[in-house]
Scaffold this motif. Structure first.
Motif, PDB file in Angstrom:
ATOM      1  N   SER A   1       6.705   0.336  -1.430  1.00  0.00           N
ATOM      2  CA  SER A   1       6.497  -1.059  -1.061  1.00  0.00           C
ATOM      3  C   SER A   1       6.928  -1.997  -2.179  1.00  0.00           C
ATOM      4  O   SER A   1       6.799  -1.682  -3.365  1.00  0.00           O
ATOM      5  CB  SER A   1       5.026  -1.323  -0.748  1.00  0.00           C
ATOM      6  OG  SER A   1       4.610  -0.595   0.381  1.00  0.00           O
ATOM      7  N   GLN A   2       7.408  -3.162  -1.753  1.00  0.00           N
ATOM      8  CA  GLN A   2       7.698  -4.221  -2.707  1.00  0.00           C
ATOM      9  C   GLN A   2       6.590  -5.267  -2.688  1.00  0.00           C
ATOM     10  O   GLN A   2       6.438  -6.036  -3.633  1.00  0.00           O
ATOM     11  CB  GLN A   2       9.046  -4.863  -2.382  1.00  0.00           C
ATOM     12  CG  GLN A   2       9.628  -5.703  -3.511  1.00  0.00           C
ATOM     13  CD  GLN A   2      11.069  -6.069  -3.255  1.00  0.00           C
ATOM     14  OE1 GLN A   2      11.550  -5.987  -2.136  1.00  0.00           O
ATOM     15  NE2 GLN A   2      11.769  -6.478  -4.290  1.00  0.00           N
ATOM     16  N   ALA A   3       5.803  -5.286  -1.616  1.00  0.00           N
ATOM     17  CA  ALA A   3       4.724  -6.253  -1.475  1.00  0.00           C
ATOM     18  C   ALA A   3       3.544  -5.864  -2.364  1.00  0.00           C
ATOM     19  O   ALA A   3       3.387  -4.708  -2.768  1.00  0.00           O
ATOM     20  CB  ALA A   3       4.281  -6.319  -0.015  1.00  0.00           C
ATOM     21  N   LYS A   4       2.717  -6.835  -2.675  1.00  0.00           N
ATOM     22  CA  LYS A   4       1.550  -6.604  -3.529  1.00  0.00           C
ATOM     23  C   LYS A   4       0.521  -5.740  -2.799  1.00  0.00           C
ATOM     24  O   LYS A   4       0.440  -5.727  -1.581  1.00  0.00           O
ATOM     25  CB  LYS A   4       0.930  -7.939  -3.931  1.00  0.00           C
ATOM     26  CG  LYS A   4       1.797  -8.777  -4.865  1.00  0.00           C
ATOM     27  CD  LYS A   4       1.092 -10.051  -5.281  1.00  0.00           C
ATOM     28  CE  LYS A   4       1.953 -10.872  -6.235  1.00  0.00           C
ATOM     29  NZ  LYS A   4       1.277 -12.129  -6.637  1.00  0.00           N
ATOM     30  N   THR A   5      -0.263  -5.019  -3.584  1.00  0.00           N
ATOM     31  CA  THR A   5      -1.302  -4.162  -3.019  1.00  0.00           C
ATOM     32  C   THR A   5      -2.470  -4.083  -3.996  1.00  0.00           C
ATOM     33  O   THR A   5      -2.297  -4.286  -5.205  1.00  0.00           O
ATOM     34  CB  THR A   5      -0.766  -2.744  -2.764  1.00  0.00           C
ATOM     35  OG1 THR A   5      -1.834  -1.907  -2.305  1.00  0.00           O
ATOM     36  CG2 THR A   5      -0.180  -2.135  -4.030  1.00  0.00           C
ATOM     37  N   THR A   6      -3.640  -3.814  -3.482  1.00  0.00           N
ATOM     38  CA  THR A   6      -4.821  -3.638  -4.327  1.00  0.00           C
ATOM     39  C   THR A   6      -5.082  -2.172  -4.620  1.00  0.00           C
ATOM     40  O   THR A   6      -5.989  -1.840  -5.377  1.00  0.00           O
ATOM     41  CB  THR A   6      -6.059  -4.256  -3.653  1.00  0.00           C
ATOM     42  OG1 THR A   6      -6.255  -3.637  -2.377  1.00  0.00           O
ATOM     43  CG2 THR A   6      -5.883  -5.756  -3.472  1.00  0.00           C
ATOM     44  N   LEU A   7      -4.290  -1.283  -4.021  1.00  0.00           N
ATOM     45  CA  LEU A   7      -4.491   0.151  -4.223  1.00  0.00           C
ATOM     46  C   LEU A   7      -3.988   0.574  -5.601  1.00  0.00           C
ATOM     47  O   LEU A   7      -2.950   0.096  -6.074  1.00  0.00           O
ATOM     48  CB  LEU A   7      -3.758   0.954  -3.151  1.00  0.00           C
ATOM     49  CG  LEU A   7      -4.274   0.859  -1.721  1.00  0.00           C
ATOM     50  CD1 LEU A   7      -3.453   1.760  -0.805  1.00  0.00           C
ATOM     51  CD2 LEU A   7      -5.750   1.228  -1.645  1.00  0.00           C
ATOM     52  N   GLY A   8      -4.697   1.488  -6.236  1.00  0.00           N
ATOM     53  CA  GLY A   8      -4.234   2.062  -7.490  1.00  0.00           C
ATOM     54  C   GLY A   8      -3.034   2.964  -7.248  1.00  0.00           C
ATOM     55  O   GLY A   8      -2.748   3.351  -6.111  1.00  0.00           O
ATOM     56  N   TYR A   9      -2.359   3.329  -8.327  1.00  0.00           N
ATOM     57  CA  TYR A   9      -1.113   4.097  -8.186  1.00  0.00           C
ATOM     58  C   TYR A   9      -1.341   5.452  -7.538  1.00  0.00           C
ATOM     59  O   TYR A   9      -0.524   5.911  -6.741  1.00  0.00           O
ATOM     60  CB  TYR A   9      -0.448   4.258  -9.552  1.00  0.00           C
ATOM     61  CG  TYR A   9      -0.067   2.932 -10.175  1.00  0.00           C
ATOM     62  CD1 TYR A   9       0.801   2.072  -9.522  1.00  0.00           C
ATOM     63  CD2 TYR A   9      -0.591   2.534 -11.395  1.00  0.00           C
ATOM     64  CE1 TYR A   9       1.141   0.846 -10.071  1.00  0.00           C
ATOM     65  CE2 TYR A   9      -0.266   1.310 -11.949  1.00  0.00           C
ATOM     66  CZ  TYR A   9       0.603   0.468 -11.283  1.00  0.00           C
ATOM     67  OH  TYR A   9       0.929  -0.747 -11.824  1.00  0.00           O
ATOM     68  N   MET A  10      -2.445   6.109  -7.837  1.00  0.00           N
ATOM     69  CA  MET A  10      -2.721   7.417  -7.249  1.00  0.00           C
ATOM     70  C   MET A  10      -3.121   7.323  -5.782  1.00  0.00           C
ATOM     71  O   MET A  10      -3.087   8.319  -5.056  1.00  0.00           O
ATOM     72  CB  MET A  10      -3.815   8.150  -8.022  1.00  0.00           C
ATOM     73  CG  MET A  10      -3.387   8.674  -9.383  1.00  0.00           C
ATOM     74  SD  MET A  10      -2.091   9.939  -9.289  1.00  0.00           S
ATOM     75  CE  MET A  10      -2.999  11.320  -8.627  1.00  0.00           C
ATOM     76  N   ASP A  11      -3.510   6.114  -5.328  1.00  0.00           N
ATOM     77  CA  ASP A  11      -3.997   5.942  -3.956  1.00  0.00           C
ATOM     78  C   ASP A  11      -2.929   5.453  -2.994  1.00  0.00           C
ATOM     79  O   ASP A  11      -3.145   5.456  -1.782  1.00  0.00           O
ATOM     80  CB  ASP A  11      -5.172   4.959  -3.942  1.00  0.00           C
ATOM     81  CG  ASP A  11      -6.359   5.473  -4.737  1.00  0.00           C
ATOM     82  OD1 ASP A  11      -6.608   6.691  -4.692  1.00  0.00           O
ATOM     83  OD2 ASP A  11      -7.024   4.667  -5.413  1.00  0.00           O
ATOM     84  N   ARG A  12      -1.780   5.028  -3.498  1.00  0.00           N
ATOM     85  CA  ARG A  12      -0.752   4.478  -2.618  1.00  0.00           C
ATOM     86  C   ARG A  12      -0.149   5.567  -1.738  1.00  0.00           C
ATOM     87  O   ARG A  12       0.046   6.694  -2.160  1.00  0.00           O
ATOM     88  CB  ARG A  12       0.323   3.771  -3.450  1.00  0.00           C
ATOM     89  CG  ARG A  12      -0.266   2.595  -4.209  1.00  0.00           C
ATOM     90  CD  ARG A  12       0.747   1.827  -5.007  1.00  0.00           C
ATOM     91  NE  ARG A  12       0.056   0.843  -5.826  1.00  0.00           N
ATOM     92  CZ  ARG A  12       0.654  -0.057  -6.595  1.00  0.00           C
ATOM     93  NH1 ARG A  12       1.977  -0.098  -6.643  1.00  0.00           N
ATOM     94  NH2 ARG A  12      -0.050  -0.909  -7.308  1.00  0.00           N
TER      95      ARG A  12
ATOM     96  N   ASP B   1       0.794  -1.235   0.000  1.00  0.00           N
ATOM     97  CA  ASP B   1       0.000   0.000   0.000  1.00  0.00           C
ATOM     98  C   ASP B   1       0.824   1.282   0.000  1.00  0.00           C
ATOM     99  O   ASP B   1       0.263   2.373   0.095  1.00  0.00           O
ATOM    100  CB  ASP B   1      -0.982   0.054   1.183  1.00  0.00           C
ATOM    101  CG  ASP B   1      -2.009  -1.064   1.138  1.00  0.00           C
ATOM    102  OD1 ASP B   1      -2.148  -1.703   0.070  1.00  0.00           O
ATOM    103  OD2 ASP B   1      -2.679  -1.306   2.158  1.00  0.00           O
ATOM    104  N   ASP B   2       2.142   1.210  -0.097  1.00  0.00           N
ATOM    105  CA  ASP B   2       2.985   2.401  -0.070  1.00  0.00           C
ATOM    106  C   ASP B   2       3.727   2.545  -1.400  1.00  0.00           C
ATOM    107  O   ASP B   2       4.017   1.558  -2.090  1.00  0.00           O
ATOM    108  CB  ASP B   2       4.000   2.309   1.072  1.00  0.00           C
ATOM    109  CG  ASP B   2       4.696   3.636   1.344  1.00  0.00           C
ATOM    110  OD1 ASP B   2       4.223   4.382   2.228  1.00  0.00           O
ATOM    111  OD2 ASP B   2       5.700   3.931   0.673  1.00  0.00           O
ATOM    112  N   LEU B   3       4.049   3.779  -1.735  1.00  0.00           N
ATOM    113  CA  LEU B   3       4.840   4.072  -2.928  1.00  0.00           C
ATOM    114  C   LEU B   3       6.118   3.251  -2.980  1.00  0.00           C
ATOM    115  O   LEU B   3       6.535   2.792  -4.054  1.00  0.00           O
ATOM    116  CB  LEU B   3       5.175   5.568  -2.952  1.00  0.00           C
ATOM    117  CG  LEU B   3       6.228   6.038  -3.967  1.00  0.00           C
ATOM    118  CD1 LEU B   3       5.678   5.947  -5.386  1.00  0.00           C
ATOM    119  CD2 LEU B   3       6.663   7.464  -3.653  1.00  0.00           C
TER     120      LEU B   3
END
Length: 237
Positions: A193-204, A189-191
């Motif tokens: 981060s290396q881990a997977k996230t469901t957040l879109g790029y503008m939301d990280r 969830d962070d810009l």
């Protein structure tokens, strides 16, 4: 189209943009058609929304447009694919053309693809009159992903160029203590981060909890992106 850095309108620390083509790249003219400007401005909009209203100070022309420099390198697209470290190659090509101003941070956009990469940190050793200086640049590859989403690796790699994420950050990956692989956060969830996230790029998030690399209070981690001289408004400290 400009092959060199235009006259500056400020002597403050600032971000300069370079658009690169291979020797056989189709010229889509992203630099003169405003595409690069749109991507970089989107990156600034993202930063402004996710930080304390800060963004990169951009290198602008006298008429207020983003100053984008153009380079066509000697290697073909295939030769670049076979290059072990394309980001280092592009950074070296930029430095050899005079892009090494000490108060500028450089972001490179290569129009085509490079293997499976979307962004990389490029580094080159500059041998000057005062010794060796390592120059780091963010490199974004535009060939395999929507161009308008290029703001994400653009901002991500620039944070790497500025030294983030430090291994002393609480959430940093520290396996094998290998810089270049572990300068990311282990959770999502962070810009950075290396881990997977469901957040879109503008939301990280950009250090949403303010404990890793932006506005943190960790005395053992001296770097703080919030205090970067390349951001505006710039912190007094």
């Amino acid at each position: 189209r400009f092959l060199y850095d235009q006259e500056d309108v400020t002597d403050d620390y600032q971000l300069h943009v370079i658009y690169i083509l291979a020797s056989d790249s189709e010229d889509k003219q992203y630099d003169v058609k405003g595409v690069m400007e749109d991507v970089v401005l989107t990156g600034n909009k993202y930063l402004k929304n996710k930080t304390d209203n800060q963004q990169f100070r951009l290198d602008l022309t006298k008429d207020g447009k983003l100053d984008v420099s153009f380079i066509r390198v000697d290697k073909t697209k295939e030769e670049i694919h076979e290059t072990k470290a394309a980001a280092d190659y592009f950074s070296a090509e930029a430095v050899m053309r005079g892009f090494y101003h000490p108060k500028k941070l450089y972001t490179i956009f290569y129009q085509d693809s490079y293997n499976d990469e979307w962004g990389q940190l490029g580094g080159v050793d500059y041998y000057g009159k005062n010794g060796i200086t390592q120059i780091l640049m963010g490199v974004t590859y535009l060939g395999d992903n929507p161009v308008d989403e290029g703001f994400h690796p653009h901002v991500h790699e620039l944070l790497h160029a500025l030294g983030f994420v430090q291994l002393c950050a609480p959430g940093a990956i520290i396996e094998d203590n290998h810089w270049g692989k572990n300068d990311h956060l282990g959770y999502g969830d962070d810009l950075m981060s290396q881990a997977k996230t469901t957040l879109g790029y503008m939301d990280r998030h950009v250090d949403g909890k303010r404990k890793e690399y932006y506005g943190h209070s960790n005395p053992n981690c001296e770097l703080d992106f919030k205090k970067s001289a390349f951001l505006e408004p710039t912190e007094k400290d």
